[in-house]
Scaffold this motif. Structure first.
Motif, short mmCIF file in Angstrom:
data_model
loop_
_atom_site.label_atom_id
_atom_site.label_comp_id
_atom_site.label_asym_id
_atom_site.label_seq_id
_atom_site.Cartn_x
_atom_site.Cartn_y
_atom_site.Cartn_z
N SER A 51 13.05 -39.83 -29.80
CA SER A 51 13.60 -40.44 -28.51
C SER A 51 15.00 -40.22 -28.48
N LEU A 52 15.56 -39.81 -27.46
CA LEU A 52 16.76 -39.50 -27.58
C LEU A 52 17.80 -40.82 -27.80
N ASP A 53 17.60 -41.81 -27.21
CA ASP A 53 18.20 -43.09 -27.25
C ASP A 53 18.38 -43.48 -28.64
N ALA A 54 17.30 -43.30 -29.36
CA ALA A 54 17.36 -43.72 -30.78
C ALA A 54 18.03 -42.74 -31.60
N LEU A 55 18.48 -41.68 -31.04
CA LEU A 55 19.30 -40.63 -31.86
C LEU A 55 20.77 -40.80 -31.57
N VAL A 56 21.27 -41.50 -30.49
CA VAL A 56 22.77 -41.65 -30.05
C VAL A 56 23.58 -42.28 -31.29
N SER A 57 24.56 -41.46 -31.72
CA SER A 57 25.70 -42.27 -32.63
C SER A 57 27.18 -42.13 -32.10
N ALA A 58 28.02 -42.76 -32.53
CA ALA A 58 29.44 -42.39 -31.94
C ALA A 58 29.98 -41.02 -32.11
N SER A 59 29.12 -40.27 -32.91
CA SER A 59 29.61 -38.88 -32.96
C SER A 59 29.13 -37.88 -31.80
N ALA A 60 28.20 -38.32 -31.20
CA ALA A 60 27.57 -37.55 -30.12
C ALA A 60 28.61 -37.02 -29.14
N PRO A 61 28.31 -35.74 -28.75
CA PRO A 61 28.99 -35.06 -27.79
C PRO A 61 28.95 -35.67 -26.41
N PRO A 62 29.73 -35.29 -25.30
CA PRO A 62 29.66 -35.86 -23.95
C PRO A 62 28.25 -35.39 -23.42
N PHE A 63 27.69 -36.29 -22.49
CA PHE A 63 26.58 -36.00 -21.70
C PHE A 63 26.89 -36.23 -20.23
N PHE A 64 26.28 -35.27 -19.40
CA PHE A 64 26.26 -35.20 -18.22
C PHE A 64 24.65 -35.68 -17.88
N ILE A 65 24.22 -36.48 -17.27
CA ILE A 65 22.86 -36.75 -16.73
C ILE A 65 22.66 -37.00 -15.40
N TRP A 66 21.60 -36.19 -14.57
CA TRP A 66 21.15 -36.50 -13.32
C TRP A 66 19.77 -36.57 -13.26
N HIS A 67 19.35 -37.44 -12.07
CA HIS A 67 18.01 -37.86 -11.98
C HIS A 67 17.74 -37.95 -10.66
N THR A 68 16.63 -38.22 -9.94
CA THR A 68 16.42 -39.03 -8.62
C THR A 68 15.47 -40.06 -8.75
#
Length: 217
Positions: free
Chosen positions: A134-151
């Protein structure tokens, strides 16, 4: 090395590759002057095989002289893009500089879009296995920038998936941009003629340009 390249990962629930999220996306990016290619990761196989295949493709691009790698994934392809962006190790050949996710599966802990979880993890996946993918569990301060879109109207992969990831990125102070458009079904791809959702492309181009400038040199 100063060249940049975007690897496009189509969706399809880890069971197929959706055509509208493959070559049309690459053609759009190339038309903007952004080098891009489709990567068709293995289907109907267990984790971590798709992730290992993408990591090998990232290294292949590096060997061809690419300096900056961006990932753009849709639905299940977005989940894979996020996995690669969030699990990169210390080897600079594995580095991902940014990730763009469209209506992506981010959590294997929810019951929404269960088919992908069954393919990746099987029927009897443990809570630990579901958490570890699950991506939310893998996030750390060293993660790269994300652009996320949804409807908001996506019934197959509800926007809860985007909110979960965005909350984790915010908690770790990772640069990110989130757009949730009010209307539109799952699987919009370029979203041509889809009303407000079509503007994701304009927003994403500005954002990617900013990321590429930040990592130039």
């Amino acid at each position: 090395m100063d060249s940049a390249h975007v690897i496009v990962l189509p969706g399809g629930g880890y069971a197929a590759h959706t055509p509208s999220e493959a070559e049309p996306i690459v053609e759009w990016l190339v038309g903007l002057g952004i080098s891009a290619s489709v990567f068709r990761y293995p289907l109907n196989v267990r984790h971590p095989l798709p992730l290992e295949a993408l990591q090998a493709e990232i290294r292949r691009q590096r060997e061809q002289g690419v300096g900056r790698i961006g990932l753009m994934g849709f639905s299940a392809g977005g989940h894979l893009a996020g996995m690669a962006a969030l699990t990169q190790g210390t080897d600079p050949r594995d580095a991902v500089h940014f990730a763009v996710l469209g209506y992506s599966i981010t959590s294997m802990e929810t019951e929404t879009y269960r088919p992908s979880r069954l393919i990746l993890l099987g029927e009897n996946a443990s809570p630990a296995q579901r958490r570890a993918t699950s991506l939310d569990a893998l996030v750390s301060a060293s993660a790269p920038p994300f652009f996320i879109w949804h409807t908001a109207e996506d019934i197959y992969v509800p926007p809860e998936h985007t909110y979960r990831l965005a909350s984790a990125l915010a908690a770790h102070e990772v640069p990110h941009t989130v757009h949730v458009f009010p209307h539109g079904p799952h699987g919009l791809g370029l979203a041509v003629g889809a009303g407000d959702a079509a503007s994701w492309r304009e927003h994403a181009v500005r954002w990617m340009t900013e990321q590429l400038k930040a990592h130039a040199g």
